[in-house]
Each structure stands twice: as structure tokens, then as C-alpha cells.
Design a protein around this motif. Sequence first.
Motif, mmCIF file in Angstrom:
data_model
loop_
_atom_site.group_PDB
_atom_site.id
_atom_site.type_symbol
_atom_site.label_atom_id
_atom_site.label_comp_id
_atom_site.label_asym_id
_atom_site.label_seq_id
_atom_site.Cartn_x
_atom_site.Cartn_y
_atom_site.Cartn_z
ATOM 1 N N ASP A 153 2.702 9.067 -20.896
ATOM 2 C CA ASP A 153 1.807 8.086 -21.500
ATOM 3 C C ASP A 153 2.239 6.663 -21.135
ATOM 4 O O ASP A 153 1.399 5.803 -20.832
ATOM 5 N N PHE A 154 3.529 6.405 -21.144
ATOM 6 C CA PHE A 154 4.055 5.094 -20.763
ATOM 7 C C PHE A 154 3.688 4.766 -19.318
ATOM 8 O O PHE A 154 3.248 3.653 -19.004
ATOM 9 N N TYR A 155 3.864 5.727 -18.431
ATOM 10 C CA TYR A 155 3.585 5.504 -17.006
ATOM 11 C C TYR A 155 2.102 5.220 -16.777
ATOM 12 O O TYR A 155 1.734 4.272 -16.074
ATOM 13 N N LYS A 156 1.251 6.043 -17.381
ATOM 14 C CA LYS A 156 -0.187 5.845 -17.191
ATOM 15 C C LYS A 156 -0.653 4.511 -17.773
ATOM 16 O O LYS A 156 -1.540 3.855 -17.218
ATOM 17 N N SER A 157 -0.054 4.100 -18.889
ATOM 18 C CA SER A 157 -0.475 2.863 -19.544
ATOM 19 C C SER A 157 -0.086 1.623 -18.737
ATOM 20 O O SER A 157 -0.772 0.600 -18.810
ATOM 21 N N ASN A 158 1.011 1.720 -17.985
ATOM 22 C CA ASN A 158 1.529 0.537 -17.289
ATOM 23 C C ASN A 158 1.428 0.629 -15.776
ATOM 24 O O ASN A 158 1.909 -0.255 -15.068
ATOM 25 N N TYR A 159 0.768 1.669 -15.304
ATOM 26 C CA TYR A 159 0.650 1.897 -13.861
ATOM 27 C C TYR A 159 -0.035 0.726 -13.162
ATOM 28 O O TYR A 159 0.442 0.218 -12.147
ATOM 29 N N ASP A 201 0.829 -1.215 0.000
ATOM 30 C CA ASP A 201 0.000 0.000 0.000
ATOM 31 C C ASP A 201 0.860 1.260 0.000
ATOM 32 O O ASP A 201 0.534 2.257 -0.661
ATOM 33 N N THR A 202 1.964 1.210 0.728
ATOM 34 C CA THR A 202 2.854 2.373 0.776
ATOM 35 C C THR A 202 3.473 2.642 -0.591
ATOM 36 O O THR A 202 3.529 3.786 -1.060
ATOM 37 N N LEU A 203 3.926 1.589 -1.262
ATOM 38 C CA LEU A 203 4.528 1.752 -2.583
ATOM 39 C C LEU A 203 3.511 2.272 -3.591
ATOM 40 O O LEU A 203 3.810 3.165 -4.393
ATOM 41 N N ILE A 204 2.307 1.700 -3.540
ATOM 42 C CA ILE A 204 1.260 2.159 -4.453
ATOM 43 C C ILE A 204 0.894 3.610 -4.158
ATOM 44 O O ILE A 204 0.617 4.404 -5.065
ATOM 45 N N GLY A 205 0.934 3.978 -2.881
ATOM 46 C CA GLY A 205 0.662 5.369 -2.518
ATOM 47 C C GLY A 205 1.689 6.324 -3.106
ATOM 48 O O GLY A 205 1.342 7.415 -3.582
ATOM 49 N N HIS A 206 2.972 5.926 -3.076
ATOM 50 C CA HIS A 206 4.009 6.753 -3.706
ATOM 51 C C HIS A 206 3.726 6.936 -5.190
ATOM 52 O O HIS A 206 3.840 8.046 -5.737
ATOM 53 N N MET A 207 3.362 5.842 -5.860
ATOM 54 C CA MET A 207 3.084 5.906 -7.298
ATOM 55 C C MET A 207 1.873 6.787 -7.586
ATOM 56 O O MET A 207 1.848 7.547 -8.554
ATOM 57 N N ALA A 208 0.853 6.689 -6.733
ATOM 58 C CA ALA A 208 -0.356 7.493 -6.941
ATOM 59 C C ALA A 208 -0.074 8.977 -6.746
ATOM 60 O O ALA A 208 -0.592 9.820 -7.476
ATOM 61 N N ARG A 209 0.759 9.314 -5.741
ATOM 62 C CA ARG A 209 1.069 10.726 -5.503
ATOM 63 C C ARG A 209 1.859 11.318 -6.666
ATOM 64 O O ARG A 209 1.733 12.511 -6.971
ATOM 65 N N LEU A 210 2.671 10.497 -7.322
ATOM 66 C CA LEU A 210 3.377 10.979 -8.502
ATOM 67 C C LEU A 210 2.395 11.405 -9.582
ATOM 68 O O LEU A 210 2.558 12.448 -10.225
ATOM 69 N N ARG A 211 1.349 10.636 -9.786
ATOM 70 C CA ARG A 211 0.356 10.958 -10.818
ATOM 71 C C ARG A 211 -0.360 12.261 -10.514
ATOM 72 O O ARG A 211 -0.838 12.937 -11.429
ATOM 73 N N GLU A 212 -0.463 12.630 -9.260
ATOM 74 C CA GLU A 212 -1.170 13.848 -8.879
ATOM 75 C C GLU A 212 -0.259 15.059 -8.783
ATOM 76 O O GLU A 212 -0.724 16.174 -8.550
ATOM 77 N N ASP A 213 1.035 14.869 -8.944
ATOM 78 C CA ASP A 213 1.973 15.987 -8.866
ATOM 79 C C ASP A 213 1.800 16.878 -10.090
ATOM 80 O O ASP A 213 1.697 16.393 -11.224
ATOM 81 N N VAL A 215 1.864 17.911 -17.882
ATOM 82 C CA VAL A 215 2.625 17.640 -19.110
ATOM 83 C C VAL A 215 1.671 17.169 -20.201
ATOM 84 O O VAL A 215 0.780 16.344 -19.965
ATOM 85 N N GLY A 216 1.829 17.725 -21.409
ATOM 86 C CA GLY A 216 1.019 17.332 -22.557
ATOM 87 C C GLY A 216 1.903 17.154 -23.769
ATOM 88 O O GLY A 216 3.123 17.368 -23.715
ATOM 89 N N PRO A 217 1.324 16.763 -24.899
ATOM 90 C CA PRO A 217 2.131 16.561 -26.108
ATOM 91 C C PRO A 217 2.968 17.765 -26.496
ATOM 92 O O PRO A 217 4.091 17.608 -26.975
ATOM 93 N N ASP A 218 2.442 18.979 -26.298
ATOM 94 C CA ASP A 218 3.190 20.197 -26.625
ATOM 95 C C ASP A 218 3.416 21.051 -25.385
ATOM 96 O O ASP A 218 3.667 22.252 -25.489
ATOM 97 N N ALA A 219 3.332 20.443 -24.214
ATOM 98 C CA ALA A 219 3.520 21.184 -22.959
ATOM 99 C C ALA A 219 4.490 20.412 -22.083
ATOM 100 O O ALA A 219 4.129 19.857 -21.048
ATOM 101 N N VAL A 220 5.742 20.349 -22.529
ATOM 102 C CA VAL A 220 6.776 19.615 -21.803
ATOM 103 C C VAL A 220 7.564 20.541 -20.885
ATOM 104 O O VAL A 220 7.948 20.161 -19.782
ATOM 105 N N VAL A 221 7.773 21.780 -21.319
ATOM 106 C CA VAL A 221 8.540 22.751 -20.539
ATOM 107 C C VAL A 221 7.603 23.481 -19.588
ATOM 108 O O VAL A 221 6.600 24.073 -20.012
#
Length: 832
Positions: free
Chosen positions: A694-700, A640-652, A658-664
Motif C-alpha cells: 500500500d505504501f509503494y502504490k501510494s507513493n509510486y 525511463d529505465t528507472l521508472i521501467g524497473h519500478m513498473a515491472r516490480l508492480r507487475e511481479d 499480496v493482500g491484507p490476509d495474503a502475505v505468505v
Amino acid sequence: MEFFSQTYVALRGPTGAPQTATDTIARLSDRLSPATLLADRRAAVQSLKGLARDWKQDVGERALSGLLDVLANDAEVDADIGKACLETLNILCDVEESKELGFQHTDAVLATDKTVNTLFALLADNGFYTRLATLQYLSTLLQNRRQVVQGYFLKAPAGSSSVILVLEDKREIIRNMAVTMVQGLISQSAEIQKVLAFEGAFEKLFNTVTQEGGVEGGVPTQEALSCVDGLLRFNTSNQSYFRDTPLPPLLCSLLLFPPNLGIQDAAPQEFALQFWDEQKTANASLVIGIMGMLISSSKGNNTPEVSAFIRCLVETALASNTPTPVKTQALRLLPPNLNFPLSDIVLTPYCPVPDTNGEEWDRLEPASALDALVELALHGEYNGLDSEKRFKEGLELRTAAVGVFENFARRDEVRLAILQGMLPPEGADSSEAPPITPLLHSLISPPNSTTTLDPAAVNSLHIATLLFSHLLRSSSRAKAVARSITPPSLSSLNDPGTGNFFVPADGAPPEEPPAPEVDDDDDPPQALLQILSENLSLSSLSRSRADTSERESREWDRLVVAYLCLLSQWLWEDGGAVREFLNAGGLSVLVEAINQVSEVDSIVPGLCAFLLGVCYEFNREPGEITRATIHPILNRFGVDTLIGHMARLREDDRFKTVGPDAVVLPYPTPLHLKTGEAAKDREGEIWFDWAFVDFYKSNYYTVQRGLSTPPDQLSSSSSGPSVESAMLISSLRDVIQNQTQEIETLQQQLKEKPTNAGASADELQSLRDQVASLTAQVETSESKRKETEKEHEDLLVLLDELSAKRKNDKARLAAAGMDVSEDEAEDDEDED
């Protein structure tokens, strides 16, 4: 004198007593009747014009219908009354001061098509004031009720011909106002766009651009180019028509780029080095936007015009002094399926001479477009002239270059060729060092943990990881080649000439340094993956130092994120890479980073948890560190702790914005420093690119589920071979992609063969047979892929059903007073 006396009576009354404005407006409105003299009607209209601004409602109620009659009956025969009438109607319909009254009067005018027909007919009048006032009033009506006017225009007897007539007016004010009116007329109306295009609007608009001096022109050029853009965008019919005209090459010529430049010919210096101001930048941006639109709508047809546009965009971005935002635009408009020979095109880059304010430039050694693209991404414009300043504009240009590289390297044969270029040549002596390309040099340069980090070096390394990840992602063959890359020893990287790609054309290249003596005690060269693992460890240690400033800590965080993102994508579905990473001490680095979590830190632990899950999921090859070795570590942290770390990353915010043309992203500068900051001077920073997000969201969820599986289970999703299924699906996708590209090549050959007099029927039939065979193979591969994915989905559904049934059974056992093991209860909580 009779005229003045009649007007006096209208304003003062028969006894000379003062009247109210309402009485005056009523009397003047009565004099608009066709029964009165033309001179009286003219005087009445001119008087009403003076009253209209202050008494808009009264004039509208009493005089609007009369004014419309005057417009229909008198405007063509008397220029003065026509001008006054049009200006009065324009005041009544204006919505700036009173929206409600303006729209009310507009609706009354447009109740029928009579007035609109009259206005388009009046455009044929060559009188200056009548034509100008008509254009102004049409623009107001279009602004207020565009769709109604557009509907009337399509049925107007003199609609399109009169519009084309005013577009070629020699008087600048009329012509410029006509362009403004046309912009409103064509807005969101494909039918009107087609009508005007076939009537010759393109030719008239480009005449205006040429007469104004091309992109050197002012606002009229910008408006005309905007109008051309409006006629073409989202209108495939007009785009096809435009391609059939002689006009497409003119787009290149406007930028001083030769439209027929040979593939081996260099672009002229007058194109590469120009003087730029804000207006010229806006004009050039419109031209480039039109080019990009025509490229994207060509659907892969490599016509001479499309090739010329692509070459122009590439030269603009990589070998000119065009302003940075326009360069970024040019790169982003290159097609995603870029089939352009970047490695064959030779460019001549330029670099400004220091302390000359951009007035003097050095011509650098010619280079391939691919090398120039990588150089731009790694170091920024002009050999990294301002890279240490980390301007947001500059970083956006560099990430646009990364995007072009990603598209160029989509095909397996391209990425494999680039990676194999990092290996020693075939037949080379085993002691011979492999080549050190600029990309590899930036990738393996170790972080400096003894002094303050250089932001320019951090950006270069970060972008190098982005470029390298595009070479590896979703390609098992590319990952296998990458594991064989053994760069030179780190001591050779101290050579200041290494990676210095550009040198002045009029100066000799730096002398080759003497080859270092080989020390028998030196350690053998390390593999690239091992170097990256050690650099990640060094960066993590430096990140944890207590004596670093907040800004430097942020830089170390970005460096660690860069390594973690690259390694996550490399190790995915690559058991050999997982084994090498773990043998290089990668597990301890991840564990240490997760142990040192702070309250404000979410990105690094989230990525470490994700990479730890990737290692656990794909650790399928024998070695010292096995799944059974990692499993107790997972239990100690708590799933649960590890999954929580991963979930907080998605909400950062640094991840989710970040988007296709919004990297900076904008660098978080204190508010007191932002006052008066120009847009081009704003700092930026890079954390992730869209491909990784996209890779992270697809394999989360795959990683999340994998963390909960026992070490002896073959797959995170079921007891079946899901990893093998995923690899099979990926392999089938590669096969389908390669076969589809081969079919497109053959079909292109089929189109070209009939034009070749030497083509035989047997050759054509052979090509058709190859296309048919490959099409059948694609269909078979696609069918297999769908079947495999269906089986995979069925297994997931079955697992979910079994898990739910198991949970319900245990709940019933617990309700019956029977014991349920703690491990089973914890498993239930993990599933929840």
C-alpha cells in the motif's frame, strides 16, 4: 383380502393383462381421490413412491396434485400415508438426477402457500417418521427455492413455534435434521433470523452443543454452531439480543477458558493443553469465529464480554497448544483498533518436550502478551521448534502476529515507548550498552555470507524488518528516536543467550556470561541505520556471488528485499535519515544493484530504483552527497529505465498477489515434489506485507515525478513546497487522530460518571467542556488539512497544465521549422 385384490386390479387391469407404467400410474393416481378408502389411498401412495424414481415425469404429471391433497387431508391422521406421501414428494422435487424435473415439480408445489403451511403444521406431529420426513422435504424445497419458502414461512400460522419445537426434540436424528433445515431457512433472511432468535433458537442450539459434549462433540455440534453463526452474522439486531442473554460467557467456557479470569490471573492448564483432532478443530474454529464477530460489532465498547473474548483469543494464540490454523484465525479476529493491555497481560507459554509426540509439555517462564507476540512473530511457535521447515501454516501464523503488532502500535505513544525501550536508560553511563530486545537482536544480526543461509534466520530477520517498519511508518517522531538507537557492538551478539526469551519454569535461567573486556581499539558502536545499510551492502554482495544455488540466491533476494522495504519507509520524508544512509555508502549499493540487472530479476532493481528516488526526493539536508550529486547518476541510468524497473516490480506476481490476509505465498516447489503433499506440509515464503504494498502504490507516482525534477527544484510536483505540504498534512493527521482518541476517552468517562455516586455536576460539566473544546480543535485541524490538500492538488493541476502548454508550444515551434533543444525533447519523452 379385498384390499389386495383391489390393488392387483389397479396394477394388472380387470382381465389380468399386463399394463404399461403410464397406465399403472394413471390408475394409481385415480385412487388418490378423497372418495376412495383411506387404505386404498395409502396403498396407491406407497406404490407411486416405488415408481417415482424411474418414472418421475409421469408420476409428477399424473399424481402430483393428488399427492398434495393427500398430504393436506390425510397426513395428520395417518402416519404411514403421511410418511409415504412426503417421501414421494421429496423424490419428485429432488434435483440431483434431473434438475429440470426437480425444479418443475418444486415450482408446482410452491405455486401457493398451502403446502408450506401444511408442512410447518406437520412439524408439530410428534411422530418420528412424520416429523423426520417433513424436515427432509422442507430441506429439499429450501435448497431448490429458498426465497419462496422463506416468504411463506413468515406468514405461516405455526411457522416459528413449530421450528423451535423440533430444535428441542430429544431424538438425535430429528434434532440434527432440524438444525440442517434451519440453516437453509435462515440463510440471507434477517427477518427470519430475528424471528427465530426471539423465539429462543439460541438457547435450543446451545443446548444441543452442550448435550453433544461442547467442542469435543461431533458433526451435530458443528452444525449447531454453524446455525448460531448464521443467526448472528450480518444481523446487528440479533447480536444485540444475544449480548443481553446469559449465553456469551458460554463461548469461552466451551473452549475451557474461564470467562471471568482476572487480568493478573493465569489461564488454567486444562485450557492451554488439550487433545485435538480434526472435528474438534472445526468446532473450536466456529466458536472463535463467533467471538471475533461479536468483538468486531462491539464498535470499541470494552464490555466485560468483549474483554473476555479478546483475552481468550490472545491466550489461544500465544499460550496454548491449539492447532496452528486456529491460532492464526484467533489473531486475525482481534480488532484493528486494539485497545487491549498486551504489555500488562501475563501469559504462561508451553513448549512440547522433544520426542514425546506432543504428549509432554514444558511450562515456560511467564511473559507479557506483547513479548510473547513478538517472540511468536520472530521465531514461530514454541521457541521456533519447526521454523527451519518454513511451513506455510507457520508463516501465516507469524504474519498474523505481525498484523496484531501493527494494530497495537498504531498510536504514537505506544510506538515511541517501544522504540525508547531500545535506548539506554536516562542517566546511564555513556559506556553502558543499551538493552538488546529480541526485535533489535533479530534486526541487526548480520547475514552470514560464508555458509549457506539458514531459512529460519532469514525469516526472523525479514519479520523483524516488518515489525520495525510498523514502528516508523508515518511518524516523524518515531523516526527521530530510531535514528538515536545505537545497538551494542556486533561481537556481543555472539552470546547464545541473547534474545533467548523463554526458559523452562522449572529450570534455572542461563548464567550471565562474563562481561567482555573493553578494547580501547574497538570502533565505537554504530547507529542502527548505519548497521542496516552495511548489512544491505553485505547481502547485496553475497547475492551477486556466482557459486550460490538457485534456492540460496532466492533467500539472498528475500533478505535484500527486507532491508530495502524497511529503508524505503524509514527514509520517506526524513531528510536526516536520508543523509545518514547516503553517508553510510547506501548510494553505491543501490547503483551497483541496478547495474547488475538480469532478465529474470525485477524485484530488487525495482526496489533499488524506488529507494534511489526516495533519496533524491528527500535529500534536503546539507551533506557530502547532495541532490546535485545524485542527478548525474539518474541521467546516466535514464529516468525511463528507472521508472521501467519500478513498473515491472508492480507487475511481479510476488508483489501484486499480496493482500491484507495474503502475505505468505507458496514456495515454487517443482511439480514432481507436490504429489501427495499435505496442506500443512507445504512450504511458504514472504516477500512483502500489505502495508508496504500500500505504501509503494501510494507513493509510486511521487517518486516517478521526482526522478524527472532538476536538483535545484524544491519539490517533485511543483515549484512550491510540496514536501513541506505533505509533512504538514501528515502532522495534522496525527493531531486529529490523537484528539479523536482523547475525545473517545472523555466520552467513555462521561458514560461511566453517572454510575458513580460520588460524581458531581461540576465534574460532569468539566468533562463536557473538554469534549466540546477538543471537538472544535479537531474540526479546525481537519479544515486546515483539507485546505492544505486542496492547495497541493491545485498545484499539481497547475503543473500539469503548464507542462501541457509547454509541450504544445514546442510542438508548434518544431512545426514552424524552429529548433527545439534535445534536452527539452528528452523532457517531453519523460513526461509521456
